[in-house]
Design an enzyme around this catalytic site. Sequence first.
Site, PDB file in Angstrom:
ATOM      1  N   GLY B 185       8.067  47.098  67.895  1.00 52.92           N
ATOM      2  CA  GLY B 185       9.011  47.935  67.155  1.00 52.92           C
ATOM      3  C   GLY B 185       9.112  49.312  67.784  1.00 52.92           C
ATOM      4  N   ASN B 186       9.223  50.344  66.958  1.00 48.37           N
ATOM      5  CA  ASN B 186       9.408  51.684  67.519  1.00 48.37           C
ATOM      6  C   ASN B 186       8.131  52.522  67.460  1.00 48.37           C
ATOM      7  OD1 ASN B 186       9.312  53.439  65.073  1.00 48.37           O
ATOM      8  ND2 ASN B 186      11.065  52.177  64.490  1.00 48.37           N
ATOM      9  N   ALA B 188       7.442  55.496  66.261  1.00 49.07           N
ATOM     10  CA  ALA B 188       7.080  56.177  65.015  1.00 49.07           C
ATOM     11  C   ALA B 188       6.250  55.253  64.129  1.00 49.07           C
ATOM     12  CB  ALA B 188       8.341  56.628  64.279  1.00 49.07           C
ATOM     13  N   VAL B 189       6.713  54.035  63.964  1.00 50.91           N
ATOM     14  CA  VAL B 189       5.970  53.075  63.146  1.00 50.91           C
ATOM     15  C   VAL B 189       4.716  52.622  63.881  1.00 50.91           C
ATOM     16  CG1 VAL B 189       6.073  50.875  61.919  1.00 50.91           C
ATOM     17  CG2 VAL B 189       8.091  52.341  62.012  1.00 50.91           C
ATOM     18  N   GLY B 190       4.774  52.595  65.203  1.00 49.21           N
ATOM     19  CA  GLY B 190       3.602  52.244  66.004  1.00 49.21           C
ATOM     20  C   GLY B 190       2.415  53.137  65.666  1.00 49.21           C
ATOM     21  N   GLU B 207       3.954  46.935  71.175  1.00 51.44           N
ATOM     22  CA  GLU B 207       5.089  46.763  72.096  1.00 51.44           C
ATOM     23  C   GLU B 207       6.199  47.662  71.563  1.00 51.44           C
ATOM     24  OE1 GLU B 207       5.279  44.836  74.825  1.00 51.44           O
ATOM     25  OE2 GLU B 207       3.451  43.666  74.699  1.00 51.44           O
ATOM     26  N   CYS B 241      14.713  45.936  74.062  1.00 53.91           N
ATOM     27  CA  CYS B 241      13.752  47.007  74.325  1.00 53.91           C
ATOM     28  C   CYS B 241      13.676  47.384  75.795  1.00 53.91           C
ATOM     29  CB  CYS B 241      12.358  46.634  73.808  1.00 53.91           C
ATOM     30  SG  CYS B 241      11.769  45.060  74.416  1.00 53.91           S
TER      31      CYS B 241
END
Lengths: 464, 481
Positions: B185-186, B188-190, B207, B241
């Site tokens: 995902g992105n 920020a959430v990572g 990832e 991505c």
Amino acid sequence: HPYAGLVSHLRTSWLSGRTRPMEYRVAQLEALGRFLDDKKEEILEATASDMGKPCFEAFFSEILLCKNELHQTLNNLGQWMKDEHVGKNLVTQLDSAFIRKDPYGVVLIIGPWNYPVHLLLVPLIGAIAAGNCVIVKPSEISKNTERLMAESLSCYLDNDCYAVVTGGVQETTKLLENKFDFIFFTGSPAVGRVVMSAAARHLTPVTLELGGKNPCYVSDSCHVQNAARRLAWGRFFNAGQTCIAPDYVLCSLEMQEKLMPALREAIAEFFGPNPRESPDFGRMVGDKQFRRVRALLSSGRVATPGGVQEMSPTVLADVLPSDPVMQEEIFGPILPIVVVANMDEAIDFINARPRPLAIYAFSSDSKVVNQVLERTSSGGFCGNDTLMHFTLTSLPFGGIGNSGLGKYHGKFTFDTFSHQRGCLHRNMGLEALNSPRYPPYSQQKMGLVTATFEIKRRGMCTIL
Amino acid sequence: IQEVVGKARAAFYSGRCRALEFRIQQLKALERMVKEKESEILAAIEADLHKCRHKAFIFEMVSVLEELALAIGRQTSWAAPQPVKRNLMTMRAETYTCFEPLGVVLITGTWNYPFLTVMQPLVGAIAAGNAVVVKPSEISENTAKLIADILPQYLDQELYPVVTGGVPETTELLKQRFDHILYTGNSAVGKIVMAAAAKHLTPVTLELGGKSPCYIDSDCDLAVACRRITWGKYMNCGQTCIAPDYILCHPSIQSQVVENIKATLQEFYGADVKSSPDYERIINKHHFKRILGLLEGQKIAHGGETDEASCFIAPTILTDVSPESKVMEEEIFGPVLPIVPVKSVEEAIEFINLREKPLALYVFSNKKELIRKVMLETSSGGVTVNDVLIQYGVLSLPFGGVGNSGMGACHGKHSFETFSHRRSCLVKDLKMEILNFYRYPPSSQKKVDFIKFAVFKQLNKSQMALVILALLGIVAAVVIK
């Protein structure tokens, strides 16, 4: 931000590319070798002051094992740095596909106090070899060694690329506010969590070498004296302050009765009748640790001669799982024996607890050793000995679950501090071969892809 | 959710997924699922992303089938114990490493390749012997629903449960203890995922993404380069991505680049892109509006047409883009291709290095030296020269990011190793205790000398044989005497 300037300085050096060429890395590593040679006496003195580390132990763990890693690295660096070519698929047959080992950038290594030179230098060797700039943070608890590192390392290593930061919890917290490209931490699980949380803020990858209670199962069929000797050696090395020391023994009542005299004999063999006066027995690193470990002694019954003398090698028998000594990693010269009915009960006992850094099993029956190995999970495993798996650089050293994540030693340290970058170098020609992948997609194209996929299924490659 | 994870953990402790035969059986069942439910899967992906079935098959299912074939075929050799070199101190021991399962693993997929991002890592996680909690993205809801429906029909239901839902369910999931978390995902959430993992000391593979730069050297076959770039950029409507996010090139070739891309777009999608069955749509209104916002104040050299009702954005090219503009701040994840003019490769490298490390980096050039320089002076998850995206299909290459674009790697054997613990094993017997004399206290100079020899001499088999022969000779001599 007290360390922002330092980190930024190192980052500038990093971006200049200075640490990339092999010759530079070799020169720095050789300088580290000279540090170990020149400062040998100072290292032995500092560790003796910090925790009464016996000369032989200090020489073995702080100098010898470090030099071994250094030699291994210098001998193999060229090979390790090479691009690793990998298997290609049908479509990329004419191309070049390889894994490049890129340094991360500016990395942080935080060391503990129990093997203050080794546990800082071995990761440092890998970090330098991998081409990074490094900040090392030795433990403030082993203060003589900390001072030695802070004063000496700067005389050997390039100060623009490698720095030593000293200080306690506050300083470390401030240091962790900065962005690093990798953090290598050795210490307790509690602090490991703090380090990983700090790393998460910057998406910094980490290796955490933590600890736990390393169980040691001794089966009924084994050569008791040899087992006791190897067990005692592992337990009382560095006065028990070793992350992979056998923390407690699991055995039958019958074996306990045989082990106790055997352990007493081994202790006497090693340290004489008065271990506290033996130059070969270490000390607790400080008052706080001393008091903590002493409090654990109110467990089981004491099986060593002379009762409980202040921090001499102590064996406790008939220890209960609820006793204080079984609630935390001992990290001291106490060996509790917990009685279990049989191997199955021992395995269940081990599996009911957090996964340890090491598991030990002693038995003359290899099936028993294999059973313990197969039915448990741990960072590493050693059958019929203790600690030795740590000394072999071809074995990756690391924990699992609460005992840590990541691994190092030998090439694994180099790999830990490298980003494995997947590289594909294609040909600009033969564009016609790419046409099946482009729109517009027709049934015919689909047929071609599926047909090629079927062919590839047998050979296991892909058209894409 | 606590119950589901608890059940998976209990199922893992039962030990049934440790057996290699069991894992292979599950992988074969997964393979059957992918083949038997092919049309349902393609229909779900089509409903979520307006992706035509041909494309969905080629770009989502083929990789999964490949991973399955690889894992089924190689798993036994991957899981076999690996002997390692010994030293003199350990010469009588068996020394090896074995890959063991970690336990209960969490895999969260994402919406742009909703089937692929869940299934591909799942193969590796199963092959490594773990229990796996699968969480497909709720944004690609048709695929999520389908996976929740069909996976339990083929796989062990306790070991591989599917959890659906949005942010509240994911937050609850992240409170549980896992033995590894794979998040796609992105960034920020990572960070949130890694912070949650830190509480349990759970290793993570992230990832993520970023802006993957694409440098076009003046010295290259521009027509071919542009065709390949066009393919990679506008596939899945830019929602990939590893799509080339923006182009860096010399101002003198900018208009040629635009013309080449335009021509390729015509070739791929025809004159009326909107009616091409091969061109996808933006996943939802939120992203549609976000991407539209990036076009503000930009010089549109081609495209720019949009239709909110169907979330359609035409393939768009922007020229003379300023580095400070909004479109250069965030990962575009849409069919908008900015071209930023740079005067030299040095300027391009500096531009790239001022920004976060990307997941992919692309260079198009005939000059070996230029390519070498770009690779040496930049850092990225991966690099592909003279093409785009295709590195994804080479399963022997580790696929993953660095810095802001992620950590850890997957694909092929790398997935297997990611989801395994490599346990070191050293097994001796209790005999020949005399050989341990050097290490026991009390210490002596003799012992110090011996240990110096023992540690620095790592012997190979023939050397070891010589030493043993010598020792035997000594023993024999003593005995005879």
